[in-house]
Design a protein around this motif. Sequence first.
Motif, mmCIF file in Angstrom:
data_model
loop_
_atom_site.group_PDB
_atom_site.id
_atom_site.type_symbol
_atom_site.label_atom_id
_atom_site.label_comp_id
_atom_site.label_asym_id
_atom_site.label_seq_id
_atom_site.Cartn_x
_atom_site.Cartn_y
_atom_site.Cartn_z
ATOM 1 N N LYS A 101 0.815 -1.216 0.000
ATOM 2 C CA LYS A 101 0.000 0.000 0.000
ATOM 3 C C LYS A 101 0.847 1.265 0.000
ATOM 4 O O LYS A 101 0.516 2.247 -0.656
ATOM 5 C CB LYS A 101 -0.924 -0.008 1.220
ATOM 6 N N SER A 139 -1.487 -4.314 2.834
ATOM 7 C CA SER A 139 -2.934 -4.293 3.018
ATOM 8 C C SER A 139 -3.570 -5.487 2.316
ATOM 9 O O SER A 139 -3.072 -5.951 1.286
ATOM 10 C CB SER A 139 -3.527 -2.994 2.460
ATOM 11 N N ALA A 152 -7.534 -3.114 0.932
ATOM 12 C CA ALA A 152 -7.564 -2.031 -0.053
ATOM 13 C C ALA A 152 -8.329 -2.465 -1.301
ATOM 14 O O ALA A 152 -8.179 -3.601 -1.770
ATOM 15 C CB ALA A 152 -6.145 -1.617 -0.427
#
Length: 541
Positions: free
Chosen positions: A191, A205, A208
């Motif tokens: 991320k 992540s 996301a």
Amino acid sequence: MAITSANQLELLQTAEAVAREKMIDPGLVVEAMEESLARAAKSRYGAEMDIRVSIDRKTGVATFTRVRTVVEDEELENYQAELTVAQAKEYLEDPKVGDEIVDEVPPVELGRIAAQSAKQVILQKVREAERERQYEEFKDRAGTIINGIVRREEYGNIIVDIGRGEAVLRRNEKIGRESYRPNDRIRVFIKDVRREVRGPQIFLSRTAPEFMAELFKMEVPEIYDGIIEIKAVARDPGSRAKIAVISYDSSIDPVGACVGMRGSRVQAVVNELQGEKIDIIPWNEDQPTFLVNALQPAEVSKVVLDDDAERIEVVVPDEQLSLAIGRRGQNVRLASQLTGLNIDIMTESQESERRQAEFAERTQLFMDALDLDEFFAQLLVSEGFTSLEEVAYVEVDELLVIDGVDEDTAGELQARARDHIDALNRAALEKAQELGVEQSLFDFDGLTPQMIVALAEDGVKTLEDFATCADWELAGGWTTVGGQRVKDNGVLEPFDVSLEEAQNLVMTARVQLGWVDPEELVQDGADTEETADASEDEAEA
């Protein structure tokens, strides 16, 4: 430990060994050694001396030199590392400011403390080089998927080994109640990569929206090749998601390609996302059409779009309301994220009640203001008239289309409407004067008496006050607070003043007051048009 021929080659061997282990340039390790030896030499010869060390990259021979710089007489401060032009003549024929005099000095004998200090310098330099290498390697990989191995858990955060470093999967970036044990393999989305004091920090992540998009890119060759594009993704991680796709090849169905044979492609993504249900939606340029698709599986009866407020009103059959909203508002929330619009959902019966209320309100307005009976007032509303101004200033032909209205009746209607408007204006002017409005605001074109009263009640009583207003304070707008869009009510919003009209009114007031040069406004407008034209040309190219 003396730097002698016995350990000269050992320096290079050590540098190469450290470089291989840390996967950095051997030259950086040698530079660190040079700096550490120079520091040790300064502790022997004097901290004020400019001692430099050069290690031959082939033989490992370390050369110690003392450097003195030629400076102006008045700038001489450090007698150990500087000398004047006159003093430099003993060493150079024609010395100039900035010249350097280099003398070789004997190698130093490194005692235990000096050797430990040198070791610390080398380790620090190597650590910095390792961090820089790690940052350079991963900074361009932000936005991609990487496989890693779980190392440990710290306060709910997962530390992941990603090959040449470690990264962090924060607890709020995990899907639902995922749990991992050491040595578990994990697929994550990079991320963000940040350069911080303690070294590069790599944040991962699995929640996301981009993670899902990248997974589809891996599973669907058409997306990877650019034939199909993912236009938008909205997720409720671990529960449900919506993804909008478009195909640039008319022979390829974007939804079918993403689903795959017997759902094989989408199922692979679902399995990676812990069973997250995914709605694949065809993207459409037309926002209302796109929204109808986004609210599937609910059926939509009617869509009303408000471009200025970026809101959309959706009417659904009564029995479809719970399906359109979804459990805990999930369906409408994801549709809102997907379209970027605030969505108001109402049933057909609710919309019918609202229309009836508006019809009755307008009917009563015409009955009271124009002294009409209920039937005639309803005729006006049915023909689309919504305000007294429309009746007063519309073309007579538009009134003549109403059954039973001739030219005399139309003229009488317009006369009554104008008389009522004039009476309202006179009353508004009197009220504005009572509130203390100055003549400068009355003389300003573009404001009706009712607008002036609304401004005065909000504390705007002079042209100077009006010129200091922001456009959104007049026309209203929307502000995002904590991820939620909040309505800002404008003083002139009830009079349907748009944001652009508010901007023009405020700038006109500033020009009249001499705060702004009209020529500058014209130039700014020309520059804006040139920029827009250039952008269009680039887009066409």
